[in-house]
Design a protein around this motif. Structure first.
Motif, PDB file in Angstrom:
ATOM      1  N   SER A  53       0.831  -1.208   0.000  1.00  0.00           N
ATOM      2  CA  SER A  53       0.000   0.000   0.000  1.00  0.00           C
ATOM      3  C   SER A  53       0.863   1.255   0.000  1.00  0.00           C
ATOM      4  CB  SER A  53      -0.928  -0.004   1.211  1.00  0.00           C
ATOM      5  OG  SER A  53      -1.831  -1.058   1.131  1.00  0.00           O
ATOM      6  N   TYR A  57       1.090   4.077  -2.992  1.00  0.00           N
ATOM      7  CA  TYR A  57       0.951   5.521  -2.789  1.00  0.00           C
ATOM      8  C   TYR A  57       2.161   6.267  -3.361  1.00  0.00           C
ATOM      9  CZ  TYR A  57       0.817  10.077  -0.643  1.00  0.00           C
ATOM     10  OH  TYR A  57       0.830  11.427  -0.447  1.00  0.00           O
ATOM     11  N   ASP A  66      -1.704  12.177  -7.842  1.00  0.00           N
ATOM     12  CA  ASP A  66      -2.249  12.876  -6.683  1.00  0.00           C
ATOM     13  C   ASP A  66      -2.508  14.361  -6.972  1.00  0.00           C
ATOM     14  OD1 ASP A  66       0.388  13.606  -6.897  1.00  0.00           O
ATOM     15  OD2 ASP A  66       0.802  13.489  -4.746  1.00  0.00           O
ATOM     16  N   GLN A  72      -6.995  11.466  -7.325  1.00  0.00           N
ATOM     17  CA  GLN A  72      -6.747  11.135  -5.927  1.00  0.00           C
ATOM     18  C   GLN A  72      -7.694  10.047  -5.444  1.00  0.00           C
ATOM     19  OE1 GLN A  72      -7.050  14.790  -3.756  1.00  0.00           O
ATOM     20  NE2 GLN A  72      -4.913  15.347  -4.117  1.00  0.00           N
ATOM     21  N   LYS A  73      -8.936  10.085  -5.913  1.00  0.00           N
ATOM     22  CA  LYS A  73      -9.895   9.034  -5.543  1.00  0.00           C
ATOM     23  C   LYS A  73      -9.461   7.691  -6.111  1.00  0.00           C
ATOM     24  CE  LYS A  73     -13.878  12.068  -5.208  1.00  0.00           C
ATOM     25  NZ  LYS A  73     -15.189  12.422  -5.756  1.00  0.00           N
ATOM     26  N   GLN A  74      -8.963   7.691  -7.339  1.00  0.00           N
ATOM     27  CA  GLN A  74      -8.489   6.445  -7.936  1.00  0.00           C
ATOM     28  C   GLN A  74      -7.228   5.941  -7.244  1.00  0.00           C
ATOM     29  OE1 GLN A  74      -8.086   7.509 -12.050  1.00  0.00           O
ATOM     30  NE2 GLN A  74     -10.274   7.267 -12.468  1.00  0.00           N
ATOM     31  N   LEU A  75      -6.355   6.853  -6.837  1.00  0.00           N
ATOM     32  CA  LEU A  75      -5.155   6.475  -6.102  1.00  0.00           C
ATOM     33  C   LEU A  75      -5.526   5.862  -4.757  1.00  0.00           C
ATOM     34  CD1 LEU A  75      -2.061   6.508  -5.864  1.00  0.00           C
ATOM     35  CD2 LEU A  75      -2.261   8.808  -4.922  1.00  0.00           C
ATOM     36  N   THR A  76      -6.487   6.437  -4.080  1.00  0.00           N
ATOM     37  CA  THR A  76      -6.963   5.888  -2.811  1.00  0.00           C
ATOM     38  C   THR A  76      -7.574   4.510  -3.010  1.00  0.00           C
ATOM     39  OG1 THR A  76      -7.396   8.125  -2.022  1.00  0.00           O
ATOM     40  CG2 THR A  76      -8.457   6.325  -0.833  1.00  0.00           C
ATOM     41  N   ILE A  79      -4.768   1.981  -3.389  1.00  0.00           N
ATOM     42  CA  ILE A  79      -4.117   1.685  -2.106  1.00  0.00           C
ATOM     43  C   ILE A  79      -4.979   0.734  -1.287  1.00  0.00           C
ATOM     44  CG2 ILE A  79      -3.412   2.705   0.094  1.00  0.00           C
ATOM     45  CD1 ILE A  79      -2.713   5.250  -1.566  1.00  0.00           C
ATOM     46  N   LEU A  80      -6.253   1.020  -1.204  1.00  0.00           N
ATOM     47  CA  LEU A  80      -7.156   0.153  -0.430  1.00  0.00           C
ATOM     48  C   LEU A  80      -7.307  -1.220  -1.067  1.00  0.00           C
ATOM     49  CD1 LEU A  80      -9.881   2.720   0.609  1.00  0.00           C
ATOM     50  CD2 LEU A  80      -8.097   1.723   2.030  1.00  0.00           C
TER      51      LEU A  80
END
Length: 103
Positions: A53, A57, A66, A72-76, A79-80
């Motif tokens: 994770s 990031y 980012d 940023q939503k796609q990056l989050t 990561i999840l």
């Protein structure tokens, strides 16, 4: 973004698979007890989830994902998703480990 997500997930799945095969072989060959192998596997999967994770990031930030709110939503999500895959591999491994037979 899709290639980044697929690469990130492939690395996570690969590390989880290697850890499962390693500990499964150690348990089956009686080099580790079943409970000890499960405990070590748990620790390794938590470490894999954290580092994959964190690497996702970092790679996303280096690639510039980012910068905008949509990315940023796609990056989050990436990561999840890495953390979820590692935890699913943990569940799969803890259920599938079997002790080898001694004759």
């Amino acid at each position: 973004m899709i290639l980044y997500l697929l690469f990130s997930l492939a690395v996570t799945v690969g590390l989880c698979f290697l850890a499962f095969k390693y500990f499964s072989a150690q348990i089956y060959q009686h080099k580790l007890k079943l409970d000890d192998g499960r405990g070590y596997y748990l620790i390794v999967m938590i470490v894999v989830a954290f580092f994959c994770s964190a690497a996702a990031y970092y790679m996303g930030a280096v690639l510039g994902f980012d910068q905008t709110p949509q990315q940023q939503k796609q990056l989050t999500a990436a990561i999840l998703l890495n953390a979820v895959i590692a935890l699913l591999a943990l569940t799969f491994g803890l259920i599938r480990f079997r002790q080898g037979e001694r004759y």
